[in-house]
Design an enzyme around this catalytic site. Sequence first.
Site, mmCIF file in Angstrom:
data_model
loop_
_atom_site.group_PDB
_atom_site.id
_atom_site.type_symbol
_atom_site.label_atom_id
_atom_site.label_comp_id
_atom_site.label_asym_id
_atom_site.label_seq_id
_atom_site.Cartn_x
_atom_site.Cartn_y
_atom_site.Cartn_z
ATOM 1 N N SER A 67 2.714 1.704 -4.662
ATOM 2 C CA SER A 67 3.052 2.947 -3.960
ATOM 3 C C SER A 67 4.500 2.916 -3.482
ATOM 4 O O SER A 67 5.147 1.870 -3.483
ATOM 5 C CB SER A 67 2.130 3.125 -2.755
ATOM 6 O OG SER A 67 2.484 2.189 -1.742
ATOM 7 N N LYS A 68 4.964 4.066 -3.037
ATOM 8 C CA LYS A 68 6.323 4.188 -2.493
ATOM 9 C C LYS A 68 6.461 3.244 -1.291
ATOM 10 O O LYS A 68 7.498 2.619 -1.091
ATOM 11 C CB LYS A 68 6.565 5.637 -2.074
ATOM 12 C CG LYS A 68 7.930 5.862 -1.453
ATOM 13 C CD LYS A 68 8.074 7.283 -0.953
ATOM 14 C CE LYS A 68 9.379 7.513 -0.241
ATOM 15 N NZ LYS A 68 9.628 6.688 0.913
ATOM 16 N N ARG A 69 5.381 3.125 -0.518
ATOM 17 C CA ARG A 69 5.412 2.254 0.666
ATOM 18 C C ARG A 69 5.708 0.807 0.285
ATOM 19 O O ARG A 69 6.412 0.099 0.988
ATOM 20 C CB ARG A 69 4.081 2.360 1.411
ATOM 21 C CG ARG A 69 4.215 2.138 2.915
ATOM 22 C CD ARG A 69 2.942 2.459 3.677
ATOM 23 N NE ARG A 69 2.656 3.883 3.699
ATOM 24 C CZ ARG A 69 1.575 4.422 3.132
ATOM 25 N NH1 ARG A 69 0.703 3.674 2.499
ATOM 26 N NH2 ARG A 69 1.362 5.708 3.186
ATOM 27 N N ASP A 89 9.425 0.567 -0.330
ATOM 28 C CA ASP A 89 10.175 0.608 0.931
ATOM 29 C C ASP A 89 10.085 -0.734 1.657
ATOM 30 O O ASP A 89 11.065 -1.245 2.175
ATOM 31 C CB ASP A 89 9.622 1.716 1.853
ATOM 32 C CG ASP A 89 9.912 3.107 1.301
ATOM 33 O OD1 ASP A 89 10.793 3.222 0.421
ATOM 34 O OD2 ASP A 89 9.253 4.075 1.731
ATOM 35 N N SER A 93 14.963 8.350 -0.813
ATOM 36 C CA SER A 93 14.251 7.265 -1.509
ATOM 37 C C SER A 93 15.135 6.819 -2.660
ATOM 38 O O SER A 93 15.584 7.643 -3.454
ATOM 39 C CB SER A 93 12.911 7.769 -2.051
ATOM 40 O OG SER A 93 12.105 8.206 -0.990
#
Length: 500
Positions: free
Chosen positions: A262-264, A267, A285
Amino acid sequence: MSRPVRVRFAPSPTGPLHIGGVRTALFNYLFAKKHNGVFYLRIEDTDQNRFVPGAEQYIFEALEWLGIAPSETVGKNEKFGPYRQSERKHLYKQYADQLVHSGWAYYAFDTAEALDNHRKQHEAEGKTFIYNWHNREKLDTSLVLSATETEKRIANGEAYVIRFKTPVNETLHLHDIIRGDLKFETNLLDDKVLFKSDGMPTYHLANIVDDHLMETSHVIRGEEWLPSLPLHSLLYKAFGWEAPEFAHLPLILKPIGNGKLSKRDGDKMGFPVFPLEWKSEEGVSSGYREKGFFPEAVVNFLALLGWNDGTEQEIFSLEELAEKFDLNRVHKAGAKFDPEKNKWFNHHYLQQQSNESLAEAFAPTLAEKGISTALDVTKVVSLIKERANFVSEFWELADYFFVAPTAYDEKAAKNWKEDTPHLMQQLISVLENIGDFTSVNIETIVKDWMTKNEIGMGKVMQPFRLSLVGALKGPHLFDIVELIGKEETIKRLEKAIATL
């Protein structure tokens, strides 16, 4: 293959394109190329509530940057256009009606409130409410109303949806190119909504109708669509159409442990999960392009997430991938994402670039640092690129070529002994007398002087490097000397003698 290969990538413009979506597009592209087929792109924007401005343009730009642009899409070779579902909405109602008339679908007038009450009632009894064969004839549907009553309610403008009438007591035997033979029990399926009360089709109906009308031969999509396979197969049967062949790709997993990337995760661990940078109200992002990845590197590492050609080969050009790609060699199990390995791929492709193009890419950094130089930047790049994964690392690897050191690495300074200043002074005299100031010649003369005077290599070479670089790092020492020139070399040696 019985019909010409036509495959599609059908994203929804609801935000930036995730790297998993990019891999789906890539596998479709490779499959089409392998079979001299067509790779087309359709924008699935029927869910207007989730539409995000700029997302559609982002999708096109990302595929263009990666070199896998579709041959048919919005505004390009629109053989079966339009290629935007929102511009095709006039088509879907007739197909939904066709299913009602043939008995494969029905009108449902249940309000959201009524359905919510059914759910709560079931929960109170420790059951789960599923809208299916078990209760559809007890609910507010055209299955229990007369044709006259149904028509009257529709004519009065009453809100309704059209639901698929899933067959009862059937076992579906389906085939997936990647997963093999699959079995589904129809009694476990719910009656999905095909047409919504707002006059828009759901994904399921629009997807099947468009795939048929656009003559899609193979549907290659993510594993998350596997639960939709029985419904989609039944829809083809209901319409009496030839179904495409299906292939469901494995998930891309987090670098550590299971679960979808995921994007998380990106990050948290400091790597991009989008091909290009994406700016929104929530912030920026990062993207692979802006992080300094070469498109060839991104394509190469994505291709190996869930597929290999059966050999140990890891480096593939796009042409080689298209030639070797085979859906039968795609794995069923999820593929773990490895950010470190991705850097390794980028390192490889960076070494393949010409020194001229890399010098050009490095120029903005030099300008940013206020560096105006007479040095041959192309030569500097040729000496340091082997240690870099990204052009953004060039400055850290090469700053001493452009700016004399103002401090010296403490650990390395321990090599500066009592007799070092005297030796460095002698070295200056040797350098001053060299006419042909080229790397090979300087090295020969300096080493001859050390041999003749029985001076150990370490006593000269380490303090010499420390004086020029400020640390014991960098490429071949005499290449540095040649590049910065005689005057600058002597100036740095004199500064080191005075400072250290």
